[in-house]
Design a protein around this motif. Structure first.
Motif, PDB file in Angstrom:
ATOM      1  N   SER A  88       0.822  -1.209   0.000  1.00 42.56           N
ATOM      2  CA  SER A  88       0.000   0.000   0.000  1.00 42.56           C
ATOM      3  C   SER A  88       0.858   1.262   0.000  1.00 42.56           C
ATOM      4  CB  SER A  88      -0.941   0.002   1.212  1.00 42.56           C
ATOM      5  OG  SER A  88      -0.226  -0.094   2.425  1.00 42.56           O
ATOM      6  N   PHE A  89       2.010   1.238   0.728  1.00 42.28           N
ATOM      7  CA  PHE A  89       2.831   2.452   0.788  1.00 42.28           C
ATOM      8  C   PHE A  89       3.562   2.706  -0.529  1.00 42.28           C
ATOM      9  CE2 PHE A  89       5.768  -0.772   2.554  1.00 42.28           C
ATOM     10  CZ  PHE A  89       6.909  -0.542   1.801  1.00 42.28           C
ATOM     11  N   SER A 260       0.549   6.716   4.632  1.00 43.63           N
ATOM     12  CA  SER A 260       0.300   5.377   4.108  1.00 43.63           C
ATOM     13  C   SER A 260       1.264   4.361   4.695  1.00 43.63           C
ATOM     14  CB  SER A 260       0.411   5.400   2.582  1.00 43.63           C
ATOM     15  OG  SER A 260       0.149   4.130   2.040  1.00 43.63           O
ATOM     16  N   ALA A 261       2.536   4.740   4.831  1.00 43.01           N
ATOM     17  CA  ALA A 261       3.524   3.839   5.423  1.00 43.01           C
ATOM     18  C   ALA A 261       3.158   3.517   6.869  1.00 43.01           C
ATOM     19  CB  ALA A 261       4.913   4.465   5.352  1.00 43.01           C
ATOM     20  N   LEU A 262       2.684   4.524   7.600  1.00 45.43           N
ATOM     21  CA  LEU A 262       2.271   4.314   8.991  1.00 45.43           C
ATOM     22  C   LEU A 262       1.074   3.378   9.065  1.00 45.43           C
ATOM     23  CD1 LEU A 262       2.371   5.011  12.032  1.00 45.43           C
ATOM     24  CD2 LEU A 262       0.941   7.010  11.513  1.00 45.43           C
ATOM     25  N   PHE A 263       0.051   3.640   8.242  1.00 43.02           N
ATOM     26  CA  PHE A 263      -1.151   2.798   8.265  1.00 43.02           C
ATOM     27  C   PHE A 263      -0.842   1.379   7.782  1.00 43.02           C
ATOM     28  CE2 PHE A 263      -3.646   6.953   7.368  1.00 43.02           C
ATOM     29  CZ  PHE A 263      -3.587   7.300   8.703  1.00 43.02           C
ATOM     30  N   GLU A 270       3.238  -4.111   6.920  1.00 40.74           N
ATOM     31  CA  GLU A 270       4.139  -3.758   5.823  1.00 40.74           C
ATOM     32  C   GLU A 270       5.271  -2.884   6.368  1.00 40.74           C
ATOM     33  OE1 GLU A 270       0.794  -3.606   2.218  1.00 40.74           O
ATOM     34  OE2 GLU A 270       1.591  -1.756   3.089  1.00 40.74           O
ATOM     35  N   VAL A 271       6.494  -3.304   6.130  1.00 45.24           N
ATOM     36  CA  VAL A 271       7.647  -2.558   6.632  1.00 45.24           C
ATOM     37  C   VAL A 271       8.288  -1.792   5.467  1.00 45.24           C
ATOM     38  CG1 VAL A 271       9.878  -2.702   7.783  1.00 45.24           C
ATOM     39  CG2 VAL A 271       8.051  -4.310   8.387  1.00 45.24           C
ATOM     40  N   PRO A 272       8.289  -0.452   5.520  1.00 47.26           N
ATOM     41  CA  PRO A 272       8.915   0.328   4.447  1.00 47.26           C
ATOM     42  C   PRO A 272      10.387  -0.024   4.283  1.00 47.26           C
ATOM     43  CG  PRO A 272       7.563   1.736   5.835  1.00 47.26           C
ATOM     44  CD  PRO A 272       7.655   0.404   6.529  1.00 47.26           C
ATOM     45  N   THR A 273      10.826  -0.159   3.045  1.00 50.59           N
ATOM     46  CA  THR A 273      12.214  -0.512   2.754  1.00 50.59           C
ATOM     47  C   THR A 273      13.087   0.746   2.754  1.00 50.59           C
ATOM     48  OG1 THR A 273      11.809  -0.265   0.390  1.00 50.59           O
ATOM     49  CG2 THR A 273      11.468  -2.453   1.348  1.00 50.59           C
TER      50      THR A 273
END
Length: 283
Positions: A88-89, A260-263, A270-273
């Protein structure tokens, strides 16, 4: 400015909820069902409570059809199809192309002036998307690829282009043709949602409906998307377009990937890269 920040936090939550909704229904049906529900509600609101005419003005038919095609059908269908394979992010971040695309479209369509500094900013911004576009997950690879891009990435890029052009048409309908944001959005959602449902009937498995799994989670996600995106965010965007330029509104959308990254981390684990953070800092 508070409402601008609120708008993009709401838009970010839509990516998270959409990712969840795709577990229960295919993309074309999901887009069509959501848009038709929103259209009937918004047009009914205009007619019954605002006493506004929902008649299509002859001189604005072309722009209204364009709004339905680009801002409703193509934007959402491309986005939902790509979201099946992307986090999603990442989907939301690719949407951050909007201010750069908005500037380019304004240059070519409205002949807005572009200085050397603006061109430099555009080039740096576009280069900033390279790290995250080069980062692929195993799920994303299932969509196939074209050169260095996956088809899922290209779909979301197409959604961003269609969305920016759609917002330009919406601003013209509001400022030049006298439509209210609610009536313009309602009519375009009715037309665009109908196209998506026809597409679903032609390509997706209706047996007897395309919904797979329990219906209650699907309804919960659809109602959330309907209320937050169609009823609040779309119309808040239309209201804010009266106060701010389309380019500024698109630029303010750069805050959306952070939300979006937080949600995505909270609701989908989901872990942002690192590529996400590098691209975000450059952009």
């Amino acid at each position: 400015m508070f409402y601008v920040v609120l708008l993009y936090a709401l838009f970010a939550s839509v990516f998270t909820a959409s990712k969840q909704a795709l577990e229960y229904a295919p993309p074309f049906f999901l887009v069509g069902a959501r848009m038709m529900l929103a259209a009937f509600f918004m047009l009914g609101f205009c007619a019954l409570f605002k006493k506004q005419s929902i008649r299509i003005k002859p001189g604005s038919i072309k722009k209204l059809l364009g709004l339905a095609l680009f801002n409703i059908y193509l934007t959402n269908v491309f986005e939902f199809w790509g979201l099946q394979y992307l986090t999603s992010f990442k989907t939301c971040f690719i949407y951050s192309l909007s201010p750069f695309l908005s500037a380019l479209l304004s240059y070519f369509i409205f002949s807005e002036a572009m200085t050397t500094k603006k061109w430099t900013g555009l080039i740096v911004g576009f280069l900033g998307f390279i790290p995250i576009l080069l980062s692929k997950t195993s799920q994303e690879e299932l969509a196939g690829d074209l050169w260095i891009f996956s088809w899922a990435e290209l779909a979301v890029i197409g959604a961003a282009i269609a969305s920016v052009y759609g917002w330009i048409l919406l601003k013209q309908l509001i400022n030049e043709d006298g439509y209210s944001p609610v009536s313009a959005n309602g009519l375009s959602m009715l037309i665009g949602g109908s196209i998506a449902l026809v597409h679903s009937l032609a390509t997706e498995n209706w047996n007897p409906t395309p919904i797979h799994g329990p219906i209650l989670p699907f309804l919960e996600c659809t109602i959330f998307l309907f209320i937050v995106s169609n009823c609040i965010a779309y119309n808040l965007y239309g209201y804010l377009l009266k106060r701010f330029s389309a380019t500024f509104m698109s630029f303010a959308g750069l805050t959306t990937p952070l939300f979006s990254a937080l949600f995505g981390w909270i609701f989908h684990s989901e872990v942002p890269t690192m590529s996400f953070y590098i691209s975000f800092l450059i952009v």
